[in-house]
Design an enzyme around this catalytic site. Sequence first.
Site, short mmCIF file in Angstrom:
data_model
loop_
_atom_site.label_atom_id
_atom_site.label_comp_id
_atom_site.label_asym_id
_atom_site.label_seq_id
_atom_site.Cartn_x
_atom_site.Cartn_y
_atom_site.Cartn_z
CE1 TYR A 46 -3.07 -0.06 4.63
CE2 TYR A 46 -4.04 -2.17 5.25
CZ TYR A 46 -3.64 -1.27 4.27
OH TYR A 46 -3.79 -1.59 2.94
CB SER A 94 -0.87 0.03 1.28
OG SER A 94 -1.54 1.27 1.40
N1 LIG Z 1 -8.80 -0.83 -0.94
C1 LIG Z 1 -7.80 -0.01 -0.64
O1 LIG Z 1 -8.00 1.21 -0.41
C2 LIG Z 1 -6.39 -0.54 -0.63
C3 LIG Z 1 -5.33 0.37 -0.78
C4 LIG Z 1 -4.02 -0.12 -0.74
C5 LIG Z 1 -3.78 -1.47 -0.55
N2 LIG Z 1 -4.83 -2.33 -0.41
C6 LIG Z 1 -4.52 -3.75 -0.20
O2 LIG Z 1 -5.10 -4.51 -1.25
C7 LIG Z 1 -5.37 -5.84 -0.77
C8 LIG Z 1 -6.80 -6.22 -1.13
O3 LIG Z 1 -7.67 -5.40 -0.40
P1 LIG Z 1 -9.17 -5.04 -0.88
O4 LIG Z 1 -9.26 -3.58 -0.92
O5 LIG Z 1 -9.54 -5.82 -2.09
O6 LIG Z 1 -9.97 -5.53 0.41
P2 LIG Z 1 -11.31 -6.42 0.58
O7 LIG Z 1 -12.25 -6.16 -0.51
O8 LIG Z 1 -11.74 -6.24 1.99
O9 LIG Z 1 -10.74 -7.92 0.40
C9 LIG Z 1 -9.93 -8.50 1.38
C10 LIG Z 1 -9.71 -9.95 1.02
O10 LIG Z 1 -8.85 -10.55 1.99
C11 LIG Z 1 -9.40 -11.81 2.35
N3 LIG Z 1 -9.03 -12.18 3.71
C12 LIG Z 1 -8.98 -11.39 4.81
N4 LIG Z 1 -8.61 -12.11 5.89
C13 LIG Z 1 -8.44 -13.40 5.45
C14 LIG Z 1 -8.10 -14.63 6.09
N5 LIG Z 1 -7.85 -14.70 7.41
N6 LIG Z 1 -8.04 -15.74 5.33
C15 LIG Z 1 -8.31 -15.69 4.00
N7 LIG Z 1 -8.65 -14.57 3.33
C16 LIG Z 1 -8.72 -13.44 4.06
C17 LIG Z 1 -10.92 -11.64 2.24
O11 LIG Z 1 -11.50 -12.90 2.02
P3 LIG Z 1 -12.90 -13.36 2.69
O12 LIG Z 1 -13.64 -12.12 3.01
O13 LIG Z 1 -13.49 -14.24 1.69
O14 LIG Z 1 -12.48 -14.10 3.83
C18 LIG Z 1 -11.00 -10.78 0.97
O15 LIG Z 1 -10.96 -11.60 -0.16
C19 LIG Z 1 -5.09 -5.82 0.73
O16 LIG Z 1 -3.82 -6.37 1.00
C20 LIG Z 1 -5.11 -4.34 1.08
O17 LIG Z 1 -4.33 -4.05 2.20
C21 LIG Z 1 -6.13 -1.91 -0.45
#
Ligand SMILES: NC(=O)c1ccc[n+]([C@@H]2O[C@H](COP(=O)([O-])OP(=O)(O)OC[C@H]3O[C@@H](n4cnc5c(N)ncnc54)[C@H](OP(=O)(O)O)[C@@H]3O)[C@@H](O)[C@H]2O)c1
Length: 280
Positions: free
Chosen positions: A153, A140
Amino acid sequence: MTNHLKGKTALLTGATGGIGGAVAEALAAQGVRLLLTGRSGEKLEALKSRLPGSGHVPIVADLASADGRNSLRQRAEAEGGIDLLINNAGVSKLALLQDMDDASLEQMIATNLTVPMLLCRDLLPLLSSRPGATIVNIGSILGSIGYAGSTAYCGSKFGLRGFTEALRRELADTGIRVIYFAPRATNTPINCERVTALNHALGTAVDAPELVAQSLVRTLGRRGQRNRYLGWPESFFVRLNSLFPRLVDGALGKQLPTIRRFASGGFGDDSSMKSSSGGH
Ligand SMILES: NC(=O)c1ccc[n+]([C@@H]2O[C@H](COP(=O)([O-])OP(=O)(O)OC[C@H]3O[C@@H](n4cnc5c(N)ncnc54)[C@H](OP(=O)(O)O)[C@@H]3O)[C@@H](O)[C@H]2O)c1
């Protein structure tokens, strides 16, 4: 440009999430076969059904548990191995440190930092046997810029960035490519209403997951690229923060009263922090 992704097999964690779903679609469109993982079998099946191509494999696993990670490794082996590991699963929480409880803090470090480390270790033997194998750790912008309201985070993503750099150097003589890929704010369920309202109040740009996915595909296509920071001015501030952190202190200091207003009051409506049983 030759599509060097065609026919490859990728293991994608967090496939059921906003960025994960878009990445799965973008890679499948490039002819990649996907091993998709998350904790919700229903969401995985729904994702699989909308992907182009065939042979995609949904794998339900809670990555916070050793059993979950072992079943994932065993399944990846049984499916013939992988060329690409994308550590994308993650959780986030907007809160002041004073309001952060042990469980939430530990869950963030475990999911965002320890799990990618363990999966890299456990899947290295599979990747080592594949020419052109690649590991992508989804970090991130907040893995390079310390941000009030996101202390844990940031700790997890700064840690992931350091781990990725060290792993790249440790694997320098193996041919395995290691990429640190850092999105900025993106419109997914990881950002609860308070985060969305805070981004709006600060005028922070928010990307669509599809844009993040297309950037990842392009990064995979650029052989020499090792790190990728998305967005302007975020990518500029990443560099500025590494050279002149006091300048960034000044800029972010002005945002602190607003961040405090949205971050304080601790918990309640954060959607991404789910217990292993899937409930709040
Ligand atoms: N969105 C943003 O603003 C942003 C910005 C920078 C970086 N990121 C990074 O991008 C990545 C994806 O995030 P996103 O925005 O797509 O978030 P999201 O929509 O909340 O998705 C998070 C994913 O992580 C999985 N997950 C969480 N805990 C888990 C566990 N214990 N076991 C297995 N799966 C688990 C969830 O699966 P289930 O719900 O099916 O369990 C879901 O598929 C993350 O690493 C996040 O830090 C996001």
